[in-house]
Design a protein around this motif. Structure first.
Motif, mmCIF file in Angstrom:
data_model
loop_
_atom_site.group_PDB
_atom_site.id
_atom_site.type_symbol
_atom_site.label_atom_id
_atom_site.label_comp_id
_atom_site.label_asym_id
_atom_site.label_seq_id
_atom_site.Cartn_x
_atom_site.Cartn_y
_atom_site.Cartn_z
ATOM 1 N N ASP A 160 -29.911 -57.221 89.732
ATOM 2 C CA ASP A 160 -30.893 -56.495 88.774
ATOM 3 C C ASP A 160 -30.969 -54.870 89.400
ATOM 4 O OD1 ASP A 160 -32.594 -55.704 86.869
ATOM 5 O OD2 ASP A 160 -34.026 -57.082 87.321
ATOM 6 N N HIS A 161 -30.069 -54.260 88.935
ATOM 7 C CA HIS A 161 -30.010 -52.769 89.414
ATOM 8 C C HIS A 161 -31.233 -51.976 88.819
ATOM 9 C CE1 HIS A 161 -28.058 -52.103 85.736
ATOM 10 N NE2 HIS A 161 -28.506 -50.797 85.710
ATOM 11 N N SER A 162 -31.600 -52.443 87.625
ATOM 12 C CA SER A 162 -32.609 -51.652 87.049
ATOM 13 C C SER A 162 -34.057 -51.540 88.084
ATOM 14 C CB SER A 162 -33.032 -51.972 85.622
ATOM 15 O OG SER A 162 -31.743 -51.962 85.052
ATOM 16 N N ALA A 163 -34.191 -52.830 88.642
ATOM 17 C CA ALA A 163 -35.296 -53.210 89.291
ATOM 18 C C ALA A 163 -35.294 -52.766 90.853
ATOM 19 C CB ALA A 163 -35.837 -54.375 89.403
ATOM 20 N N LYS A 164 -33.897 -52.899 91.328
ATOM 21 C CA LYS A 164 -33.604 -52.713 92.768
ATOM 22 C C LYS A 164 -33.269 -51.346 93.291
ATOM 23 C CE LYS A 164 -34.239 -56.926 93.453
ATOM 24 N NZ LYS A 164 -35.245 -57.682 94.353
ATOM 25 N N PHE A 165 -32.887 -50.426 92.041
ATOM 26 C CA PHE A 165 -32.384 -49.123 92.739
ATOM 27 C C PHE A 165 -33.211 -48.027 92.083
ATOM 28 C CE2 PHE A 165 -28.757 -51.906 93.538
ATOM 29 C CZ PHE A 165 -28.029 -51.234 94.574
ATOM 30 N N ALA A 166 -33.160 -46.918 92.762
ATOM 31 C CA ALA A 166 -33.705 -45.686 92.105
ATOM 32 C C ALA A 166 -33.021 -45.294 90.944
ATOM 33 C CB ALA A 166 -33.679 -44.496 93.161
ATOM 34 N N ALA A 167 -33.781 -44.822 90.061
ATOM 35 C CA ALA A 167 -32.994 -44.579 88.490
ATOM 36 C C ALA A 167 -32.156 -43.083 88.811
ATOM 37 C CB ALA A 167 -34.126 -43.908 87.606
ATOM 38 N N ASP A 168 -32.326 -42.531 89.710
ATOM 39 C CA ASP A 168 -31.295 -41.638 90.030
ATOM 40 C C ASP A 168 -30.455 -41.726 91.145
ATOM 41 O OD1 ASP A 168 -33.148 -41.442 91.916
ATOM 42 O OD2 ASP A 168 -33.488 -39.214 92.061
ATOM 43 N N SER A 169 -30.101 -43.029 91.461
ATOM 44 C CA SER A 169 -29.170 -43.392 92.493
ATOM 45 C C SER A 169 -27.854 -43.398 92.237
ATOM 46 C CB SER A 169 -29.687 -44.871 92.761
ATOM 47 O OG SER A 169 -29.207 -45.777 91.691
ATOM 48 N N GLY A 170 -27.691 -43.314 90.870
ATOM 49 C CA GLY A 170 -25.967 -43.329 90.419
ATOM 50 C C GLY A 170 -25.458 -44.554 90.588
ATOM 51 N N VAL A 171 -26.192 -45.597 90.816
ATOM 52 C CA VAL A 171 -25.481 -46.981 91.056
ATOM 53 C C VAL A 171 -24.714 -47.212 89.810
ATOM 54 C CG1 VAL A 171 -27.400 -48.150 90.075
ATOM 55 C CG2 VAL A 171 -25.777 -49.414 91.493
ATOM 56 N N ARG A 172 -23.307 -47.617 90.050
ATOM 57 C CA ARG A 172 -22.339 -47.872 89.109
ATOM 58 C C ARG A 172 -22.254 -49.299 88.524
ATOM 59 N NH1 ARG A 172 -17.084 -45.507 88.467
ATOM 60 N NH2 ARG A 172 -17.842 -43.740 89.787
ATOM 61 N N THR A 173 -23.308 -49.662 87.774
ATOM 62 C CA THR A 173 -23.378 -50.805 86.999
ATOM 63 C C THR A 173 -23.728 -50.671 85.824
ATOM 64 O OG1 THR A 173 -23.875 -53.176 87.366
ATOM 65 C CG2 THR A 173 -25.331 -51.530 88.092
ATOM 66 N N SER A 174 -24.161 -51.832 84.768
ATOM 67 C CA SER A 174 -24.696 -51.418 83.462
ATOM 68 C C SER A 174 -25.251 -52.975 83.097
ATOM 69 C CB SER A 174 -23.814 -51.010 82.529
ATOM 70 O OG SER A 174 -24.419 -51.165 81.259
ATOM 71 N N ALA A 175 -26.706 -52.735 82.558
ATOM 72 C CA ALA A 175 -27.231 -53.942 81.751
ATOM 73 C C ALA A 175 -26.740 -54.384 80.103
ATOM 74 C CB ALA A 175 -28.620 -53.818 81.647
ATOM 75 N N ASP A 176 -26.003 -53.327 79.684
ATOM 76 C CA ASP A 176 -25.645 -53.245 78.372
ATOM 77 C C ASP A 176 -24.278 -54.084 78.308
ATOM 78 O OD1 ASP A 176 -24.407 -52.551 75.950
ATOM 79 O OD2 ASP A 176 -24.043 -50.559 76.111
ATOM 80 N N PRO A 177 -24.220 -54.968 77.587
ATOM 81 C CA PRO A 177 -23.352 -56.080 77.328
ATOM 82 C C PRO A 177 -21.758 -55.400 76.761
ATOM 83 C CG PRO A 177 -25.015 -56.650 75.779
ATOM 84 C CD PRO A 177 -25.468 -55.699 76.705
ATOM 85 N N CYS A 178 -22.029 -54.269 76.116
ATOM 86 C CA CYS A 178 -21.078 -53.356 75.411
ATOM 87 C C CYS A 178 -20.436 -52.503 76.354
ATOM 88 C CB CYS A 178 -21.317 -53.097 74.210
ATOM 89 S SG CYS A 178 -21.841 -54.586 72.955
ATOM 90 N N ASP A 179 -20.930 -52.263 77.488
ATOM 91 C CA ASP A 179 -20.489 -51.474 78.432
ATOM 92 C C ASP A 179 -18.794 -51.799 78.537
ATOM 93 O OD1 ASP A 179 -19.306 -50.115 81.127
ATOM 94 O OD2 ASP A 179 -21.312 -49.191 80.720
#
Length: 376
Positions: A160-179
């Motif tokens: 759950d990157h939205s909760a686990k990472f800083a918003a400006d971390s640049g983590v390369r993943t997405s919660a958008d099913p259409c990504d």
């Protein structure tokens, strides 16, 4: 010509039949969304529970056509060489008959060449650059990009990157099913393909190393991928909720804990791979922490190592990723060179796995017996 999904399965079946006792097919329990089953091939002289193992993954990302072929090719090479009492040579990287015999006497290699068969079939027949699996699109989403999950963002590690990472971390993943590239899936470990990898680690607890073969950078990566490694503050790790929302930024004094001993093991094993790859045709992949490529969550290598921390009863599994070659679908004449690089690197890794990993434990035991400190 690259192998298609059916040809990969047929090749594994043929190897099992041709080399009884040395090759054994194992079928994971979870069919894909399109109803396919896919196989692992255990290669080694002893039963799975008798010696330690390396789990080698290929085809996690559909458009990366070389890794599945490389793993099938290496399995065939090892079995033929062992049966005939010969060595193996890949360009300038050579291994004696005695080394091949010793490798297969002391290790089991679990080849899982096509983790994502639905995606590979789609890439080879319909959309060449397709990356994800073929999970059906959520209700109300009709765009072609809304199909599928990036399997290497779906493993149960800081998913759950939205909760686990800083918003400006640049983590390369997405919660958008259409990504179209890095959709993480509806929940951690939701996909049958990632469940099959987890199942293999559970079913064969003597697996101590995982190597996930991808393309194309090229580079050899080791854990961690979520933040910079650090060996000074054990409490700064993925289980610490105080780091949620701040994780993943570079050079902020926070990092993912890894003992100095484990970091050295990872670096030395990575170098073993790279040295053998380089000897094939002088291509220097280099070795680095996965975070150096870009921050990630839910990857196979981090998941494999994190398991023994989250669950002390689990086996410690050192995690690596090989990004091979410089394109996803090179002409097959070039793919054959890349296959030789991967093969040489994996053989060299197997030959050094125990020496490097357990050499630390042996030295630590000696220090403890002498009364000297083994603190890291």
């Amino acid at each position: 010509m690259y192998l298609n999904v059916a040809e990969i399965e047929s090749a594994l079946t043929s190897l099992e039949g041709a080399y009884p006792g040395m090759a054994e097919i194992v079928v994971p329990p979870y069919p894909t969304h399109e109803g396919r089953t896919t196989s692992l091939l255990r290669v080694g002289a002893h039963a799975a529970e008798a010696v330690d193992g390396v789990l080698v993954l290929g085809g996690v990302h559909a458009r990366e056509w070389v890794p599945p072929d490389a793993l099938v090719s290496l399995a065939a090479d090892l079995l033929e060489a062992r049966a005939n009492g010969t060595g193996l040579s890949y360009g300038g990287s050579s291994f004696t008959a005695g080394q091949i015999e010793g490798l297969l006497d002391t290790l089991n290699l679990f080849f899982f060449p096509c983790v994502n068969p639905d995606g590979r079939a789609h890439s080879q027949t319909t959309v060449g650059m397709w990356r994800k699996n073929r999970r059906p699109a959520p209700a109300g989403h009709t765009a072609p990009s809304c199909v599928g999950v990036d399997l290497n963002r779906n493993f149960d590690f800081l998913w759950d990157h939205s909760a686990k990472f800083a918003a400006d971390s640049g983590v390369r993943t997405s919660a958008d099913p259409c990504d179209p590239q890095v959709y993480r899936g509806p929940s951690a470990g939701s996909e049958p393909e990632t469940q099959n990898v987890g199942w293999a680690l559970d079913a064969f607890p003597r697996i101590r190393w995982l190597i996930d073969v991808h393309s194309a950078v090229p580079v050899i990566l080791h854990i961690w991928g979520d933040d910079q490694n650090q060996s000074t503050t054990p409490g700064d790790n993925f289980t610490n909720p105080a780091l949620d929302g701040v994780r993943g930024r570079p050079n902020d004094g926070i990092g993912e804990y890894l003992t100095a001993q484990n970091l050295d093991i990872l670096g030395r094993l990575g170098k073993r791979i790279n040295d053998a790859v380089f000897a094939v045709r002088s291509v220097d992949y280099g070795v680095e922490q996965a975070y150096g490529l870009y921050p990630t969550s839910g990857t196979s290598d981090d998941y494999a190592f994190s398991r023994h921390i989250a669950n002390p009863g689990a086996t410690k599994v050192f995690g690596f990723t090989i990004e091979c070659g410089s394109s996803f679908q090179p002409p097959y004449s070039e793919a054959e060179h890349v296959i030789r690089e991967v093969s040489a690197g994996l053989v060299a890794f197997g030959l050094g796995a125990h020496e490097i990993t357990d050499g630390h434990a042996t030295r630590a035991a000696g220090l403890a017996g002498s009364g000297r400190s083994t603190a890291e």
